[in-house]
Design a protein around this motif. Structure first.
Motif, PDB file in Angstrom:
ATOM      1  N   ASP A 100       0.852  -1.182   0.000  1.00 48.74           N
ATOM      2  CA  ASP A 100       0.000   0.000   0.000  1.00 48.74           C
ATOM      3  C   ASP A 100       0.892   1.238   0.000  1.00 48.74           C
ATOM      4  O   ASP A 100       1.941   1.221   0.669  1.00 48.74           O
ATOM      5  CB  ASP A 100      -0.883  -0.027   1.259  1.00 48.74           C
ATOM      6  CG  ASP A 100      -2.063   0.903   1.198  1.00 48.74           C
ATOM      7  OD1 ASP A 100      -2.799   0.848   0.199  1.00 48.74           O
ATOM      8  OD2 ASP A 100      -2.238   1.681   2.143  1.00 48.74           O
ATOM      9  N   PRO A 101       0.597   2.302  -0.732  1.00 47.40           N
ATOM     10  CA  PRO A 101      -0.574   2.511  -1.573  1.00 47.40           C
ATOM     11  C   PRO A 101      -0.500   1.711  -2.874  1.00 47.40           C
ATOM     12  O   PRO A 101       0.513   1.053  -3.147  1.00 47.40           O
ATOM     13  CB  PRO A 101      -0.523   4.019  -1.845  1.00 47.40           C
ATOM     14  CG  PRO A 101       0.938   4.328  -1.860  1.00 47.40           C
ATOM     15  CD  PRO A 101       1.526   3.456  -0.769  1.00 47.40           C
ATOM     16  N   VAL A 102      -1.579   1.800  -3.665  1.00 45.75           N
ATOM     17  CA  VAL A 102      -1.619   1.112  -4.949  1.00 45.75           C
ATOM     18  C   VAL A 102      -2.008   2.093  -6.047  1.00 45.75           C
ATOM     19  O   VAL A 102      -2.690   3.087  -5.799  1.00 45.75           O
ATOM     20  CB  VAL A 102      -2.605  -0.070  -4.945  1.00 45.75           C
ATOM     21  CG1 VAL A 102      -2.252  -1.068  -3.859  1.00 45.75           C
ATOM     22  CG2 VAL A 102      -4.050   0.400  -4.789  1.00 45.75           C
ATOM     23  N   LEU A 103      -1.556   1.788  -7.257  1.00 50.30           N
ATOM     24  CA  LEU A 103      -2.037   2.463  -8.449  1.00 50.30           C
ATOM     25  C   LEU A 103      -3.234   1.686  -8.991  1.00 50.30           C
ATOM     26  O   LEU A 103      -3.284   0.462  -8.878  1.00 50.30           O
ATOM     27  CB  LEU A 103      -0.959   2.488  -9.530  1.00 50.30           C
ATOM     28  CG  LEU A 103       0.281   3.339  -9.274  1.00 50.30           C
ATOM     29  CD1 LEU A 103       1.456   2.800 -10.068  1.00 50.30           C
ATOM     30  CD2 LEU A 103      -0.006   4.802  -9.640  1.00 50.30           C
ATOM     31  N   THR A 104      -4.200   2.385  -9.585  1.00 50.67           N
ATOM     32  CA  THR A 104      -5.233   1.705 -10.351  1.00 50.67           C
ATOM     33  C   THR A 104      -5.372   2.405 -11.692  1.00 50.67           C
ATOM     34  O   THR A 104      -5.141   3.614 -11.809  1.00 50.67           O
ATOM     35  CB  THR A 104      -6.610   1.666  -9.644  1.00 50.67           C
ATOM     36  OG1 THR A 104      -7.316   2.890  -9.838  1.00 50.67           O
ATOM     37  CG2 THR A 104      -6.463   1.365  -8.169  1.00 50.67           C
ATOM     38  N   LEU A 105      -5.759   1.624 -12.699  1.00 50.69           N
ATOM     39  CA  LEU A 105      -5.862   2.152 -14.054  1.00 50.69           C
ATOM     40  C   LEU A 105      -7.002   1.450 -14.777  1.00 50.69           C
ATOM     41  O   LEU A 105      -7.054   0.223 -14.821  1.00 50.69           O
ATOM     42  CB  LEU A 105      -4.547   1.931 -14.813  1.00 50.69           C
ATOM     43  CG  LEU A 105      -4.428   2.506 -16.225  1.00 50.69           C
ATOM     44  CD1 LEU A 105      -4.514   4.030 -16.207  1.00 50.69           C
ATOM     45  CD2 LEU A 105      -3.119   2.051 -16.875  1.00 50.69           C
TER      46      LEU A 105
END
Length: 232
Positions: A100-105
Protein backbone atom coordinates in the motif's frame (compact mmCIF):
# COMPACT_ATOMS: atom_id res chain seq x y z
CA UNK A 1 15.69 9.68 -9.02
CA UNK A 2 12.17 8.40 -9.74
CA UNK A 3 10.33 7.04 -6.66
CA UNK A 4 9.76 3.29 -6.67
CA UNK A 5 6.50 2.14 -8.17
CA UNK A 6 3.57 0.86 -6.12
CA UNK A 7 1.69 -2.19 -7.40
CA UNK A 8 -0.89 -1.61 -10.13
CA UNK A 9 -4.50 -2.78 -10.36
CA UNK A 10 -5.92 -2.94 -13.90
CA UNK A 11 -9.70 -2.86 -14.04
CA UNK A 12 -10.62 -5.30 -16.82
CA UNK A 13 -13.75 -7.11 -15.63
CA UNK A 14 -16.51 -5.02 -17.20
CA UNK A 15 -19.16 -6.28 -19.62
CA UNK A 16 -18.55 -3.49 -22.12
CA UNK A 17 -22.25 -3.22 -22.95
CA UNK A 18 -21.89 0.31 -24.39
CA UNK A 19 -19.71 -1.19 -27.12
CA UNK A 20 -22.66 -3.15 -28.51
CA UNK A 21 -21.79 -5.89 -31.00
CA UNK A 22 -18.05 -5.27 -30.61
CA UNK A 23 -18.09 -7.01 -27.24
CA UNK A 24 -20.46 -9.84 -28.19
CA UNK A 25 -17.51 -12.25 -28.21
CA UNK A 26 -14.61 -10.01 -27.17
CA UNK A 27 -13.84 -8.43 -23.78
CA UNK A 28 -13.69 -4.65 -24.10
CA UNK A 29 -10.01 -4.46 -23.02
CA UNK A 30 -9.12 -6.61 -26.05
CA UNK A 31 -10.76 -4.29 -28.59
CA UNK A 32 -8.02 -3.01 -30.87
CA UNK A 33 -7.20 0.69 -31.08
CA UNK A 34 -4.36 1.86 -33.32
CA UNK A 35 -3.35 -1.72 -33.98
CA UNK A 36 -3.25 -3.17 -30.48
CA UNK A 37 -5.70 -4.14 -27.73
CA UNK A 38 -6.74 -1.43 -25.32
CA UNK A 39 -5.22 -3.26 -22.37
CA UNK A 40 -1.85 -3.27 -24.13
CA UNK A 41 -1.94 0.53 -24.14
CA UNK A 42 -2.38 0.32 -20.36
CA UNK A 43 0.44 -2.19 -20.03
CA UNK A 44 2.72 0.13 -22.00
CA UNK A 45 2.10 2.82 -19.39
CA UNK A 46 3.00 0.32 -16.67
CA UNK A 47 6.23 -0.59 -18.46
CA UNK A 48 7.16 3.05 -18.90
CA UNK A 49 6.55 3.76 -15.21
CA UNK A 50 8.64 0.80 -14.04
CA UNK A 51 5.72 -1.07 -12.50
CA UNK A 52 6.74 -4.62 -11.60
CA UNK A 53 3.66 -6.02 -9.84
CA UNK A 54 0.41 -5.93 -11.86
CA UNK A 55 -2.97 -7.44 -11.00
CA UNK A 56 -6.02 -7.46 -13.29
CA UNK A 57 -9.56 -8.36 -12.39
CA UNK A 58 -11.54 -10.46 -14.88
CA UNK A 59 -15.15 -11.54 -15.27
CA UNK A 60 -16.66 -11.26 -18.76
CA UNK A 61 -15.04 -13.80 -21.10
CA UNK A 62 -12.43 -14.25 -18.39
CA UNK A 63 -10.50 -17.10 -20.09
CA UNK A 64 -9.78 -14.90 -23.13
CA UNK A 65 -8.59 -12.03 -20.94
CA UNK A 66 -6.43 -14.32 -18.84
CA UNK A 67 -4.86 -16.01 -21.86
CA UNK A 68 -3.89 -12.62 -23.24
CA UNK A 69 -2.34 -11.51 -19.96
CA UNK A 70 -0.57 -14.76 -19.09
CA UNK A 71 2.63 -14.06 -21.10
CA UNK A 72 3.02 -10.79 -19.18
CA UNK A 73 2.92 -12.49 -15.77
CA UNK A 74 -0.08 -10.41 -14.69
CA UNK A 75 -1.76 -11.83 -11.58
CA UNK A 76 -5.49 -12.47 -11.97
CA UNK A 77 -8.31 -11.68 -9.57
CA UNK A 78 -11.30 -13.40 -11.19
CA UNK A 79 -14.68 -12.07 -10.09
CA UNK A 80 -17.37 -14.74 -10.09
CA UNK A 81 -20.32 -15.08 -10.14
CA UNK A 82 -20.73 -11.30 -10.26
CA UNK A 83 -18.69 -8.19 -10.97
CA UNK A 84 -17.63 -6.45 -7.76
CA UNK A 85 -17.35 -2.89 -9.17
CA UNK A 86 -14.24 -0.80 -8.61
CA UNK A 87 -14.22 -0.78 -4.82
CA UNK A 88 -15.17 -4.38 -4.33
CA UNK A 89 -12.82 -5.47 -7.09
CA UNK A 90 -9.88 -3.63 -5.59
CA UNK A 91 -10.65 -4.96 -2.11
CA UNK A 92 -10.79 -8.54 -3.41
CA UNK A 93 -7.44 -8.10 -5.18
CA UNK A 94 -5.53 -6.68 -2.19
CA UNK A 95 -3.88 -9.99 -1.23
CA UNK A 96 -2.38 -10.15 -4.73
CA UNK A 97 -1.27 -6.52 -4.75
CA UNK A 98 0.73 -6.99 -1.59
CA UNK A 99 1.51 -3.43 -0.51
CA UNK A 100 0.00 0.00 0.00
CA UNK A 101 -0.57 2.51 -1.57
CA UNK A 102 -1.62 1.11 -4.95
CA UNK A 103 -2.04 2.46 -8.45
CA UNK A 104 -5.23 1.70 -10.35
CA UNK A 105 -5.86 2.15 -14.05
CA UNK A 106 -8.93 1.69 -16.21
CA UNK A 107 -8.35 -0.21 -19.44
CA UNK A 108 -10.77 1.61 -21.74
CA UNK A 109 -8.79 4.72 -22.63
CA UNK A 110 -5.72 5.89 -24.51
CA UNK A 111 -3.25 8.55 -23.52
CA UNK A 112 -0.78 10.98 -25.04
CA UNK A 113 1.85 13.13 -23.38
CA UNK A 114 3.53 12.33 -20.11
CA UNK A 115 3.14 8.83 -18.68
CA UNK A 116 0.01 8.87 -16.52
CA UNK A 117 1.37 6.46 -13.92
CA UNK A 118 4.73 8.19 -13.65
CA UNK A 119 2.97 11.50 -13.01
CA UNK A 120 1.00 9.93 -10.15
CA UNK A 121 4.06 8.28 -8.62
CA UNK A 122 6.04 11.51 -8.72
CA UNK A 123 3.10 13.60 -7.45
CA UNK A 124 2.27 11.36 -4.51
CA UNK A 125 2.75 12.85 -1.03
CA UNK A 126 1.61 10.40 1.61
CA UNK A 127 1.89 13.00 4.35
CA UNK A 128 -0.95 15.02 2.79
CA UNK A 129 -2.84 12.50 0.66
CA UNK A 130 -4.82 9.31 0.89
CA UNK A 131 -5.74 9.51 -2.78
CA UNK A 132 -4.37 11.27 -5.87
CA UNK A 133 -6.50 11.26 -9.02
CA UNK A 134 -5.37 12.19 -12.53
CA UNK A 135 -7.69 14.72 -14.13
CA UNK A 136 -8.34 16.91 -17.15
CA UNK A 137 -10.71 19.86 -17.61
CA UNK A 138 -13.96 18.54 -19.04
CA UNK A 139 -13.44 20.46 -22.29
CA UNK A 140 -10.15 18.61 -22.92
CA UNK A 141 -11.38 15.10 -22.09
CA UNK A 142 -11.94 13.55 -25.52
CA UNK A 143 -14.94 11.26 -25.80
CA UNK A 144 -16.37 12.31 -22.45
CA UNK A 145 -19.64 14.16 -22.01
CA UNK A 146 -20.72 16.29 -19.08
CA UNK A 147 -19.21 19.02 -16.95
CA UNK A 148 -16.74 17.01 -14.89
CA UNK A 149 -16.53 15.03 -11.68
CA UNK A 150 -14.51 17.26 -9.33
CA UNK A 151 -13.48 20.81 -8.58
CA UNK A 152 -10.01 21.49 -7.24
CA UNK A 153 -8.93 23.83 -4.46
CA UNK A 154 -5.73 25.90 -4.86
CA UNK A 155 -3.84 23.37 -2.72
CA UNK A 156 -4.94 20.47 -4.93
CA UNK A 157 -7.63 19.04 -2.66
CA UNK A 158 -10.76 17.85 -4.42
CA UNK A 159 -14.47 18.36 -3.88
CA UNK A 160 -17.40 17.02 -5.87
CA UNK A 161 -18.28 19.20 -8.84
CA UNK A 162 -22.04 19.03 -8.17
CA UNK A 163 -22.95 20.54 -11.52
CA UNK A 164 -20.14 23.08 -11.66
CA UNK A 165 -17.69 23.11 -14.54
CA UNK A 166 -14.88 20.93 -13.31
CA UNK A 167 -12.37 18.21 -13.98
CA UNK A 168 -12.93 14.72 -15.37
CA UNK A 169 -11.41 11.74 -13.58
CA UNK A 170 -9.35 9.87 -16.17
CA UNK A 171 -9.39 6.43 -14.59
CA UNK A 172 -5.86 6.61 -13.16
CA UNK A 173 -5.06 7.10 -9.49
CA UNK A 174 -2.86 6.21 -6.55
CA UNK A 175 -4.50 5.62 -3.19
CA UNK A 176 -4.25 4.09 0.23
CA UNK A 177 -6.47 1.05 0.64
CA UNK A 178 -6.68 0.58 4.41
CA UNK A 179 -10.16 2.09 4.68
CA UNK A 180 -11.55 -0.58 2.34
CA UNK A 181 -11.61 -2.92 5.33
CA UNK A 182 -14.26 -0.70 6.93
CA UNK A 183 -16.68 -1.23 4.02
CA UNK A 184 -18.65 -4.42 4.61
CA UNK A 185 -20.34 -4.58 1.20
CA UNK A 186 -18.91 -7.03 -1.31
CA UNK A 187 -19.97 -4.95 -4.33
CA UNK A 188 -19.33 -1.21 -4.17
CA UNK A 189 -17.77 1.70 -6.00
CA UNK A 190 -14.57 3.49 -5.06
CA UNK A 191 -16.75 6.59 -4.82
CA UNK A 192 -17.43 5.50 -1.24
CA UNK A 193 -13.73 5.69 -0.44
CA UNK A 194 -13.29 8.98 -2.30
CA UNK A 195 -16.14 10.59 -0.36
CA UNK A 196 -14.49 9.66 2.93
CA UNK A 197 -11.19 11.10 1.71
CA UNK A 198 -12.92 14.31 0.59
CA UNK A 199 -14.54 14.70 4.02
CA UNK A 200 -11.10 14.37 5.62
CA UNK A 201 -9.41 16.71 3.12
CA UNK A 202 -7.19 13.87 1.89
CA UNK A 203 -8.30 13.43 -1.75
CA UNK A 204 -6.13 15.39 -4.18
CA UNK A 205 -6.02 15.91 -7.91
CA UNK A 206 -3.29 16.22 -10.51
CA UNK A 207 -3.77 17.59 -14.03
CA UNK A 208 -2.59 15.21 -16.75
CA UNK A 209 0.19 16.61 -18.92
CA UNK A 210 -1.15 15.40 -22.24
CA UNK A 211 -4.27 14.09 -23.96
CA UNK A 212 -6.75 11.35 -23.11
CA UNK A 213 -9.67 9.67 -24.83
CA UNK A 214 -12.41 7.52 -23.37
CA UNK A 215 -13.06 4.41 -25.49
CA UNK A 216 -16.29 3.34 -23.84
CA UNK A 217 -18.40 3.47 -27.00
CA UNK A 218 -17.74 2.43 -30.62
CA UNK A 219 -17.28 6.03 -31.76
CA UNK A 220 -14.51 6.38 -29.21
CA UNK A 221 -12.26 4.14 -31.31
CA UNK A 222 -11.99 6.70 -34.12
CA UNK A 223 -11.57 9.54 -31.63
CA UNK A 224 -8.80 7.63 -29.88
CA UNK A 225 -6.97 6.80 -33.08
CA UNK A 226 -7.18 10.43 -34.19
CA UNK A 227 -5.74 11.52 -30.84
CA UNK A 228 -2.88 9.05 -31.09
CA UNK A 229 -2.25 9.93 -34.71
CA UNK A 230 -2.05 13.60 -33.91
CA UNK A 231 0.52 12.88 -31.21
CA UNK A 232 2.77 10.89 -33.50
Amino acid sequence: MRPSSPPLMLFAAGLGTRMGALTADCPKPLIRVAGRPLIDHALALADGAGVTRIVANTHYLAPRMEAHLAPRGVAISRESPRILETGGGLKAALPLLGSDPVLTLNTDAVWTGANALTQLIEGWDGARMDGLLLLLPAAKATGHGGTGDFVMRPDGRLDRARGAAGFVYLGAQILRTGALADISDEVFSLNLLWDRMIAEGRLHGLIHDGGWCDVGRPEGIVLAENLLGGAA
